[in-house]
Design an enzyme around this catalytic site. Structure first.
Site: not given
Ligand code: ADP
Ligand code: NA
Length: 330
Positions: A114, A197, A200
Site C-alpha cells: 500500500k 487478487k 479495490k
Molecule cells: P481490498 O483487499 O479490496 O482492499 P479489504 O481490505 O477491505 O478489501 O478486504 C475486506 C475483506 O475481504 C478482508 O477479509 C479480505 O481478506 C477480503 N478480501 C479482499 N479481497 C479478496 C479477494 N480477492 N479474495 C478473497 N477475499 C478477499
Molecule cells: Na485486503
C-alpha cells in the site's frame, strides 16, 4: 450460550463491496453467525489511514452496514456495529502499539504494497500501524476465530504473537485467535489478470465485480473475463487460473461442486460457461442491490441496529480493556 467468539471488520471506503470481499469474507461472516457469538464491524478508523471526505466517509459507512445486512447478517444472530462507536478500539490500539517492535511492524507485506502505491509523502503513520489497531480489534472481543481472506493471514499471525506476548508479560488476559480462511474462496482473482487478487486498489474496473453495479455491467465483465487459449473447462489453478477462478465463483454462488461443473461443461466452450455464470451473477446481485437499497431507505431501522450493536460491543470491549489496564498498572 457458551459459543466460541468470532470477530471481523471490513473497510467502508470503496462504497460498493466487491465479489472478492463477499466470497472471501462476508459469506463466512454469515456462516459463522450460526455457530459463533459473532461480532462484525465497519472499520471507519481504518478508513482514515488514507484521506477521506467526511460526508463521503459517513455515507459509505452506512452503505457498508446496509450491504452487510443485505448479504445476510442478521442483527438477531450477530452484533453489527461501527468501529468508531466503540472508543475502546483506539484505547487498546495504543497499548498494542507499545508492545509491537518497529521491525516487526515493518515486516507487514500489506503495508509495503500500500505504501508503495501511495508514495512516502502520502503514506501516514496510521497506515503503518493499522495492523496493530486490528490486533486490538480482535483481542477486545476475546475472539477465537477471525473470518478473513488469505491476504489477512499475516495480520492474524501478528495478533496471535501480541496476545501471547501480553499474556506472557502480564498474565493470562487475551484469547489467542485463529484465522478462519476458506481454502477455495480465500483468494478470488481479478477477472482480467487472474494472477493477482481482485482488489479495490489494484484491480482495473473490468477486472473487479462491484456488488452494487448494474447487473448487466457485472454480466458483461464475466463475459469478457480473461481465460486461456485452450478450450477445455477444467479446474487447474496453476495452468488455467482464469477458468479456475470462474469455476470457484460459479461453484460457490450456486452450491454446485467444481466436479459437477466440469461434467456439466464437458465438450462445451468457455463461452457457454461465461454466459451461464453471467446469469448466475445477475440473479445474485439483483436481490442484493434491492435489499441494500431497502436498508438505505429506512435510516431509522439502520441507525437502531447500529446503536444496539455498538451497545452490545461496548459491554464486551470495556470489560476486556479494564482487565488489560489493570494488568498493565493503570
Ligand atoms: P481490498 O483487499 O479490496 O482492499 P479489504 O481490505 O477491505 O478489501 O478486504 C475486506 C475483506 O475481504 C478482508 O477479509 C479480505 O481478506 C477480503 N478480501 C479482499 N479481497 C479478496 C479477494 N480477492 N479474495 C478473497 N477475499 C478477499
Ligand atoms: Na485486503
Amino acid at each position: 450460550l457458551d459459543r466460541p467468539r468470532a470477530l471481523s471488520g471490513i473497510q467502508p471506503t470503496a462504497g460498493s463491496f466487491h465479489l472478492g470481499n463477499y466470497l472471501g469474507a462476508i459469506r463466512q461472516y454469515v456462516a459463522l453467525q450460526e455457530t459463533h457469538d459473532a461480532f462484525y464491524m465497519v472499520v471507519d478508523l481504518h478508513a482514515i489511514t488514507v484521506p477521506q471526505d467526511p460526508a463521503e466517509l459517513r455515507a459509505n459507512t452506512r452503505l457498508a452496514a446496509a450491504q452487510l445486512l443485505a448479504a445476510g447478517l442478521d442483527p438477531a444472530r450477530c452484533t453489527l456495529f461501527i468501529q468508531s462507536h466503540v472508543p475502546e478500539h483506539a484505547q487498546l490500539g495504543w497499548v498494542m502499539n507499545c508492545l509491537t517492535g518497529f521491525g516487526e511492524a515493518s515486516r507487514m507485506t500489506q503495508f509495503k504494497d500500500k505504501s508503495a502505491r501511495h508514495g512516502s509523502d502520502r503514506t501516514t503513520v496510521g497506515l503503518f500501524t493499522y495492523p496493530i489497531l486490528q490486533v486490538a480489534d480482535i483481542l477486545l472481543y476475546q475472539a477465537n476465530s477471525v473470518p478473513v481472506g488469505e491476504d489477512q493471514r499475516q495480520h492474524v499471525e501478528l495478533t496471535r504473537d501480541l496476545a501471547d506476548r501480553f499474556n506472557g508479560r502480564f498474565g493470562q488476559t487475551f484469547t489467542v485467535p485463529a484465522p478462519h480462511i476458506v481454502k477455495e474462496t480465500g483468494k478470488i482473482y481479478d477477472l482480467q489478470d487472474p494472477t493477482i487478487k481482485m482488489s479495490k486498489s489494484a484491480s482495473t474496473p473490468k477486472g473487479l465485480i462491484s456488488l452494487l453495479d448494474e447487473p448487466k455491467v457485472s454480466a458483461k465483465k464475466i463475459k469478457s473475463a480473461v481465460t486461456d487459449t485452450a478450450t477445455v473447462i477444467r479446474y487447474a489453478p496453476e495452468e488455467k487460473p482464469g477458468v479456475s477462478n470462474l469455476l470457484t465463483i460459479y461453484s460457490t454462488l450456486t452450491g454446485t461442486s467444481v466436479g459437477e461443473l466440469e461434467q456439466k461443461y464437458e465438450g462445451k466452450g468457455y463461452g457457454a460457461l461465461k454466459t451461464d455464470l453471467a446469469e448466475v451473477m445477475v440473479e445474485w446481485v439483483t436481490p442484493f442491490r434491492s435489499r441494500t437499497q431497502e436498508y438505505l431507505d429506512d435510516p431509522e431501522t439502520l441507525d437502531s441496529i447500529l446503536a444496539k450493536g455498538a451497545e452490545k460491543a461496548r459491554a464486551v470491549a470495556a470489560e476486556t480493556l479494564a482487565q488489560a489496564y489493570d494488568k498493565i498498572g493503570f
